[in-house]
Scaffold this active site. Structure first.
Site: not given
Length: 652
Positions: A227-228, A32-33, A597, A258
């Protein structure tokens, strides 16, 4: 274009959709980044002036990474620049930092002074304690943290003190909150300070109530990225909507799976509501994972598909199958900790860097047993969460700086008037604060006068020195250096931390000193747990120990998820799992975050008995373990690390 060549088809679709609302559902490890930064670079290469682009995320660490990636894509360096500069760079910020800067520039419309202080969590708790005293309420009956959280919740709903007081009603606890909030609000106003919640609430009020200010920011930022998005609360949602304005060039990126921060006001429904707010929004799903093995991903999919409150998607990867997920059943927390330390030690002995290993837990108290086991086996480790900016000596230096900028800050005056000791006690401080200095003995007045002169000297140096030089000047002129340099090893370490603060401040030296000083104070107050993993810490070898919440956004080769017991993970009092209520689903999302993770290998563990608050409890394995297909798991013991046992002998 070069920046498009490394993108998959879904990522490319998101990057090329430049005008109009865009919702990117980005699974864990799906790049995504990379997608956001490529989109920003693409806009600039299309001819959009960089300063017309805004990107907002949640941690300083994420913002820094995004800035650096955009710089690389554009083939240029991005220095730490003034907030509203004509530097030809997009603005990448956290929500709170954005609020700080907008209020410094335009807060006068709300009567907010440009030189306001930002209360960090500790400052707010101290002020609440004082407010309880003024309201004549017993802090044992009205615990300060609970009272602060109550005020915070109301602010997150968009209520100022005045609005809350108008509608408080007759219920007992809200009336007590109103009394404390009244005093707390008075303390903030007297000290020209805002707390974390005010940074967002006042920014919202600024945009909502002042059309000229709102329109100016809408002209400034014609392309908005959030973002997020699943972590936004009601106020952040509204700020984003108001900044996007009529152009509606807003791109939001998030993942319902998430969403793990409802306890601090985040509302995952904001993603669901985005399509209602913008019916013509383009929706792009990023489902290809670049981080984890197929086995890890399959287990994560097994878990998250049990949730009902989600947008359907299924992560896939072209990575290798990878090893099965190890499951260890410990006798108690010490046995579990020994297993983790033993395995971490074996991994390190095999050539794995300690920094590529993380140990995750649901609650902070779990770290004690793990730390003891790590020490016993001489395994290097670091506990995430001991923040640099929370160290006493660092806060002392920052208080000198803040008081120099804002002489009205009583909290900073109280903190440092006797640092280092200069014979000024609480009684003296009390008289100074209420303006009764003339009642003090002459010798005491002289000490207070010397302190005032010291602060005048520091204030006088602000226009002359760079930010880092100003901090060095404070350490020397205040007497802190002289008091610590010939002291104990602890004293010398404290002095080294002050010098580290000066070194850290070099990146603010490009700003005018007053602006640099304000910015470092804001950044320090808003630093998150993850920001303690700075470059220096990252380079230090050590297994990382942290809560699952703190691990979000990070990745490691090898991950241990500990304490997988019913009532611990999922956490106690979260309702019947059969009811699939929202809180239980959030716990499952938290487990999903933990699983994703890991890149290479996962270790899951639980303890059959665990001592919590002095009481030994018998445990059953977490219900979440039953979500994972047994084909992905192997049960191992502490002696024979590679010897699988019958899985359901322990689980069922």
């Amino acid at each position: 274009m070069e920046h498009l060549k490394t993108l998959n088809e879904a990522q490319k679709t998101a990057v090329l959709h430049t005008d109009g609302p865009l919702l990117i559902i980005a699974g864990a490890g799906a790049g995504k980044t990379k997608t956001i930064t490529c989109r920003i670079a693409h806009l600039i290469k299309k001819g959009v002036p960089p300063e017309r682009i805004l990107a907002v995320t949640f941690t300083n660490k994420a913002a820094k990474e995004m800035r650096e990636r955009v710089a690389v894509l554009l083939g240029r360096k991005v220095p730490y620049t003034p907030f509203f500069s004509d530097s030809g760079t997009p603005l990448v910020s956290t929500f709170h930092s954005l609020g700080v800067q907008m209020l410094r520039e335009s807060g006068h419309a709300l009567g907010i002074k440009k030189q306001f202080s930002v209360f960090d969590d500790g400052d707010s708790i101290s002020a609440i304690k004082e407010a309880l005293k003024r309201a004549e309420l017993d802090p044992k009956q009205f615990e300060p943290r609970r009272m602060k959280n109550a005020i915070s919740r109301y602010k997150e709903e968009g209520l100022s003190y005045a609005k809350f007081a108008e509608q408080v009603g007759n219920e007992y606890f809200p009336r007590m909150v109103e009394k404390v909030w009244h005093e707390y609000d008075a303390i903030l106003k007297k000290e020209h300070a805002l707390d974390f919640d005010d940074l967002l609430l006042q920014t919202l009020l600024l945009l909502r109530e002042h059309a000229d200010v709102r329109e100016a920011y809408q002209r400034r930022w014609q392309y908005v990225h959030i973002d997020e998005y699943q972590d936004t609360n009601a106020i952040q949602y509204e700020i984003s909507r108001l900044l996007a304005g009529e152009r509606k060039n807003i791109c939001v990126v998030g993942d319902l799976d998430q969403s793990i921060y409802s306890w601090r006001g985040a509302d995952f429904r904001n993603i669901l509501n985005f399509e209602k707010e913008y019916p013509d929004a383009k929706i792009v799903m990023l489902e290809q994972n670049y981080r984890s093995t197929k086995t890890i991903l399959a287990a994560a999919n097994d878990v998250i598909t049990q949730n009902k409150l989600r947008k359907e998607k299924k992560l896939f990867t072209d990575n290798k199958d990878g090893e099965k997920i190890a499951l260890y059943a410990g006798y108690d927390e010490n046995d579990e900790a020994r297993f983790v330390a033993n395995k971490a030690s074996a991994l390190i002995a095999s050539g794995i860097s300690p920094s590529d290993i993380a140990v995750l837990y649901r609650a902070n108290f779990q770290s004690r047993a793990i730390e003891e086991a790590m020490i016993l086996l001489a395994v290097p480790y670091q506990v995430l969460g001991v923040r640099f900016f929370e160290r006493r000596e660092v806060k002392d230096v920052l208080s000198f700086l803040r008081l120099a900028l804002n002489p009205e800050s009583v909290a900073d005056l109280a903190r440092i008037i006797n640092v280092p000791p200069r014979g000024i006690g609480k009684v003296t401080l009390g008289k100074v604060v209420v303006g009764k200095e003339n009642e003090l003995p002459a010798a005491t007045r002289a000490k207070v006068g010397a302190f005032r002169k010291l602060m005048e000297h520091i204030r006088g140096e602000i226009p002359k020195l760079k930010t880092s030089e100003l901090i060095k000047y404070i350490v020397q002129k205040s007497g802190l250096e002289a008091a610590l340099k010939n002291g104990s090893d602890d004293d010398k370490e404290r002095l080294m931390n002050m010098m580290e603060l000066a070194a850290f401040a070099i990146k603010y030296d490009t700003l005018p000193t007053e602006e640099g000083a304000q910015t470092i104070l804001s950044d320090a107050a808003l630093a998150s747990d993850q920001d303690s993993l700075d470059d220096k810490t990252q380079k230090k070898e050590g297994v990382k120990l942290m809560t699952v919440h703190a691990s979000k956004g990070l990745e490691f080769e090898y991950v241990f998820i500990t304490g997988l017991e019913q009532d611990l993970f999922p956490h106690v009092n979260l309702g019947n799992p059969e009811s699939n209520d929202e809180r239980y689903e959030e716990e499952r999302r938290l487990f999903y975050v933990a699983l994703t993770r890991a890149k290479e290998k996962l270790f899951l563990s639980y303890a059959s008995t665990r001592t919590i608050f002095g009481s030994k409890q018998m445990n059953i394995p977490s219900d979440f373990l039953n979500d994972i297909d047994s084909a992905h798991l192997e049960l191992i013991d502490g002696e024979e690390m590679d010897a699988p046992r019958d899985l359901f002998e322990t689980i069922e």
